[in-house]
Write a protein that holds these residues in place. Structure first.
Motif, PDB file in Angstrom:
ATOM      1  N   ARG A   1       2.566  -4.378  10.729  1.00 57.83           N
ATOM      2  CA  ARG A   1       1.499  -4.360  11.760  1.00 57.83           C
ATOM      3  C   ARG A   1       0.249  -5.056  11.206  1.00 57.83           C
ATOM      4  O   ARG A   1      -0.412  -5.827  11.893  1.00 57.83           O
ATOM      5  N   ILE A   2      -0.052  -4.760   9.950  1.00 57.36           N
ATOM      6  CA  ILE A   2      -1.201  -5.408   9.302  1.00 57.36           C
ATOM      7  C   ILE A   2      -0.962  -6.920   9.227  1.00 57.36           C
ATOM      8  O   ILE A   2      -1.819  -7.723   9.592  1.00 57.36           O
ATOM      9  N   ALA A   3       0.249  -7.274   8.769  1.00 53.83           N
ATOM     10  CA  ALA A   3       0.574  -8.699   8.625  1.00 53.83           C
ATOM     11  C   ALA A   3       0.522  -9.417   9.981  1.00 53.83           C
ATOM     12  O   ALA A   3       0.110 -10.573  10.059  1.00 53.83           O
TER      13      ALA A   3
ATOM     14  N   ILE B   1      -6.092   0.208   9.475  1.00 55.44           N
ATOM     15  CA  ILE B   1      -4.706   0.674   9.292  1.00 55.44           C
ATOM     16  C   ILE B   1      -4.468   1.019   7.821  1.00 55.44           C
ATOM     17  O   ILE B   1      -3.811   2.008   7.499  1.00 55.44           O
TER      18      ILE B   1
ATOM     19  N   ASN C   1       0.674   4.266   0.611  1.00 53.65           N
ATOM     20  CA  ASN C   1       0.567   5.257   1.693  1.00 53.65           C
ATOM     21  C   ASN C   1       1.103   4.741   3.024  1.00 53.65           C
ATOM     22  O   ASN C   1       1.226   5.506   3.980  1.00 53.65           O
ATOM     23  N   LEU C   2       1.412   3.460   3.095  1.00 50.03           N
ATOM     24  CA  LEU C   2       1.836   2.871   4.372  1.00 50.03           C
ATOM     25  C   LEU C   2       3.335   2.602   4.406  1.00 50.03           C
ATOM     26  O   LEU C   2       3.943   2.289   3.390  1.00 50.03           O
ATOM     27  N   SER C   3       3.887   2.690   5.614  1.00 56.67           N
ATOM     28  CA  SER C   3       5.315   2.413   5.805  1.00 56.67           C
ATOM     29  C   SER C   3       5.533   0.906   5.978  1.00 56.67           C
ATOM     30  O   SER C   3       4.572   0.139   6.096  1.00 56.67           O
TER      31      SER C   3
ATOM     32  N   LYS D   1      -4.984   4.585   6.538  1.00 61.33           N
ATOM     33  CA  LYS D   1      -4.119   5.681   6.983  1.00 61.33           C
ATOM     34  C   LYS D   1      -3.664   6.505   5.772  1.00 61.33           C
ATOM     35  O   LYS D   1      -3.176   5.943   4.801  1.00 61.33           O
ATOM     36  N   SER D   2      -3.832   7.800   5.861  1.00 65.55           N
ATOM     37  CA  SER D   2      -3.459   8.743   4.777  1.00 65.55           C
ATOM     38  C   SER D   2      -4.105   8.385   3.438  1.00 65.55           C
ATOM     39  O   SER D   2      -3.509   8.633   2.388  1.00 65.55           O
TER      40      SER D   2
ATOM     41  N   ASP E   1       3.905  -0.184   9.149  1.00 62.88           N
ATOM     42  CA  ASP E   1       2.446  -0.356   9.014  1.00 62.88           C
ATOM     43  C   ASP E   1       2.111  -1.676   8.325  1.00 62.88           C
ATOM     44  O   ASP E   1       1.193  -2.388   8.725  1.00 62.88           O
TER      45      ASP E   1
ATOM     46  N   TYR F   1      -1.657 -11.465  -2.122  1.00 64.25           N
ATOM     47  CA  TYR F   1      -1.105 -11.611  -0.768  1.00 64.25           C
ATOM     48  C   TYR F   1      -2.201 -12.070   0.193  1.00 64.25           C
ATOM     49  O   TYR F   1      -2.022 -13.035   0.947  1.00 64.25           O
TER      50      TYR F   1
ATOM     51  N   SER G   1      -6.966  -4.405  10.656  1.00 62.34           N
ATOM     52  CA  SER G   1      -6.008  -4.250   9.544  1.00 62.34           C
ATOM     53  C   SER G   1      -6.580  -3.327   8.477  1.00 62.34           C
ATOM     54  O   SER G   1      -5.864  -2.508   7.906  1.00 62.34           O
TER      55      SER G   1
ATOM     56  N   TYR H   1       0.872  -1.176   0.000  1.00 65.75           N
ATOM     57  CA  TYR H   1       0.000   0.000   0.000  1.00 65.75           C
ATOM     58  C   TYR H   1       0.910   1.226   0.000  1.00 65.75           C
ATOM     59  O   TYR H   1       1.670   1.412   0.959  1.00 65.75           O
TER      60      TYR H   1
ATOM     61  N   ARG I   1      -5.049  -1.078  -6.077  1.00 70.71           N
ATOM     62  CA  ARG I   1      -3.814  -0.355  -6.377  1.00 70.71           C
ATOM     63  C   ARG I   1      -2.600  -1.120  -5.844  1.00 70.71           C
ATOM     64  O   ARG I   1      -1.537  -1.123  -6.446  1.00 70.71           O
ATOM     65  N   ALA I   2      -2.772  -1.764  -4.691  1.00 69.28           N
ATOM     66  CA  ALA I   2      -1.660  -2.514  -4.100  1.00 69.28           C
ATOM     67  C   ALA I   2      -1.536  -3.909  -4.712  1.00 69.28           C
ATOM     68  O   ALA I   2      -0.603  -4.635  -4.388  1.00 69.28           O
TER      69      ALA I   2
END
Lengths: 302, 264
Positions: free
Chosen positions: A99-101, B13, A91-93, B16-17, A96, B93, B10, A89, B87-88
């Motif tokens: 954290r999701i995983a 999260i 927008n995510l670091s 976010k943004s 993040d 996954y 999840s 994603y 988009r991802a």
């Protein structure tokens, strides 16, 4: 018991155009299995079939001795996968994403810094992934696959986009994981990389497995596949002069023989000349495997 | 349901943004601004002696929201939420994790419904704040001398929510079916325009069109569809019942589609 056993796997999007044809291969436990083939050979399709993203037309897939269709969820708990470009994603670091995983895999968040350090992304952990290079994205995908400490890692072209140092780091990491008892299925079109890391190799071409075995078997097989082509004025007479059990086939003036060592070739030429035969050409034939390797290498160059 | 909670967290999260939050604010801002400007400019027609100003103000806000905002807002919201995954390219996954495809499917739908409910609270806050602000500019409304009827507004929004379930599920199915975001957006825009025409002209077809249902579920003194009937058994009218049926239909259709989808 092997970690993965694929039997008679057949897959096609359209009935007339099979992508995988009766594919059979076995990934031994605690091995690094290099799944080698040129682009479009069917590596990713095979991996997607193994992971249930595509449904095979027929054949069976057994992982940890269990049928993939019957025990998908428990099997997935023990698998970490990275399929081509990682799913990120923008927008995510990295933090993040992990954290999701962690939530998906029911893993404690204390694992996050450990895997980030393992893949060398700890310093960039708070940066949004849209600012990552291809190599960094690949490392993050690897971190997501490693987070829950899976027994079996399925990595589809994991070193794509990595610089030489990155490739070396990933190689070390995978060897380290193998030492810890993990099994790794690693697909790649880079022969040199597979040779450096894999304990076992499977070579796929046009959806069919050309070769499977360990490194030693691969070397032997390569040797067996080598042949000589001899063009002479009288092939029937030449066949009588060949060393025992080396004749393979004849096509008009050309005869194909098993590969001979240098001395044997020199002796054969002397015998042919002595028998007053005209020798037009002697050349080494490239086997299917070598041909494939050349194609693979051409891919790399291009 | 408990197993879906980590997946739901999840999903939060992931937002976010993301533009989803801007879309959430957009519904509130457009509605609050519309009702605010209408009351600011037309003060002589709007002010009623001895009438609770909040009731009129809320009815006007709901009328704007139901007719002009809710459908395009829903179309945008659903498309944006699904677009996060598209988009991802995240399906490859997600579907190799130890959860069923159904769990992801229903969690995401729940997220959309949750965001919709959240937007109702945003709307509520925005409309009330704009009412107090209006009172500063036009004290003759006397908003400060009356209590806002939150109960009334929530009840009405509840009806709109139920009537929107059909369009939410239809757009959800569409967004998953067509991986190109332009398809659900295009269909949504067309559906919105067609839905308005069917609604304002009181056509019976409006009762069977998911885009019309939130527009006609309450009339708010604008237009009345004579085909709407209340059900005494369920406490819902036929518009809401149609919406629930459509929601169930498209949810099941989408689930069936998602279960067997090839992830390339």
């Amino acid at each position: 018991m092997p970690t993965l056993e694929v039997q008679d796997l057949h897959f096609s999007y359209q009935r007339q155009h099979p992508i995988l044809t009766d594919l059979n291969f076995t990934v031994p436990t605690q091995s690094i299995y290099g799944f080698l083939g040129r682009n479009g050979a069917g590596k990713s399709t095979t991996i997607r079939n193994i992971l249930g993203l595509l449904q095979p037309n027929r054949g069976s897939i057994q992982i940890f001795g269990e049928d993939m269709k019957q025990a998908k969820r428990p099997i997935f708990r023990r698998i970490g996968a990275l399929i081509e470009a990682p799913s990120l994603y923008p927008n995510l670091s990295a933090q993040d994403h992990l954290r999701i995983a962690c939530r998906y895999q029911a893993v404690d968040e204390t694992r996050i810094p450990i895997v980030l350090k393992q893949v060398g992304l700890f310093d960039a952990r708070t940066k949004p992934s849209r600012h990552y290079s291809t190599g960094m994205k690949q490392r993050l995908g690897l971190a997501m696959a490693l987070l829950h400490e899976p027994d079996f890692l399925i990595l589809d072209e994991p070193i794509n986009g990595l610089d030489p140092q990155g490739i070396s780091d990933v190689r070390e990491l995978l060897l380290d994981l193998q030492q810890q008892g993990k099994t790794i299925l690693l697909s790649s079109h880079l022969l040199s990389e597979i040779e450096k890391i894999a304990s076992h190799v499977g070579i796929i071409k046009d959806g069919t497995l050309l070769f499977e075995g360990d490194q030693k078997a691969l070397q032997n097989w390569k040797q067996e596949q080598q042949q000589l082509e001899i063009s002479v004025s009288n092939p029937e007479r030449a066949k009588e002069l060949l060393p025992a059990n080396t004749f393979v086939q004849q096509d008009r003036q050309r005869i194909i023989v098993q590969q001979l060592d240098e001395k044997a070739v020199a002796q054969l030429v002397r015998d042919l000349v002595k028998a007053e035969l005209e020798v037009y050409e002697i050349k080494r034939l490239t086997s299917d495997l070598e041909q494939l390797f050349m194609e693979i290498n051409q891919d790399i160059v291009s | 349901m408990r197993q879906m909670l980590p997946l739901f967290r999840s999903e939060i999260i992931k937002l976010k943004s993301s533009p989803v939050w801007y879309i959430l604010m957009l519904g509130m801002i457009l509605t609050a601004t519309g009702v605010f400007i209408g009351h600011l400019l037309d003060v002589h027609n709007m002010v009623r002696i001895n009438v609770d100003p909040w009731e009129r103000y809320f009815r006007a806000a709901l009328a704007i929201f139901n007719l002009f905002i809710v459908v395009p807002y829903t179309v945008l919201l659903v498309s944006a939420v699904i677009f996060v995954e598209q988009r991802a390219n995240a399906w490859k996954y997600l579907y190799t994790l130890p959860h069923s495809r159904g769990k992801f499917y229903f969690t995401k739908w729940t997220l959309v419904a949750f965001l919709y409910v959240l937007s109702i609270f945003f709307l509520l806050t925005g409309v009330v704040l704009s009412g107090y602000w209006l009172d500063i500019l036009r004290p003759e409304y006397e908003f400060v001398y009356h209590q806002p009827q939150f109960g009334y507004l929530l009840q009405e929004m509840g009806h709109v929510f139920v009537a929107s379930l059909g369009v939410i599920s239809f757009q959800y199915w569409l967004s998953l079916r067509f991986r190109n975001i332009l398809v659900p957006l295009g269909v949504g825009v067309f559906g919105f325009v067609f839905g308005i025409i069917m609604s304002v002209t009181g056509q019976k077809l409006a009762l069977y069109l998911p885009y019309s249902l939130p527009m006609i579920v309450r009339d708010f003194d604008m237009f009345r569809n004579e085909h709407i009937q209340d059900s005494f058994i369920t406490g819902l009218n036929n518009v809401e019942l149609h919406s629930i049926l459509m929601a169930a239909l498209f949810l099941i259709l989408g689930y069936w589609q998602e279960r067997s989808r090839k992830v390339e």
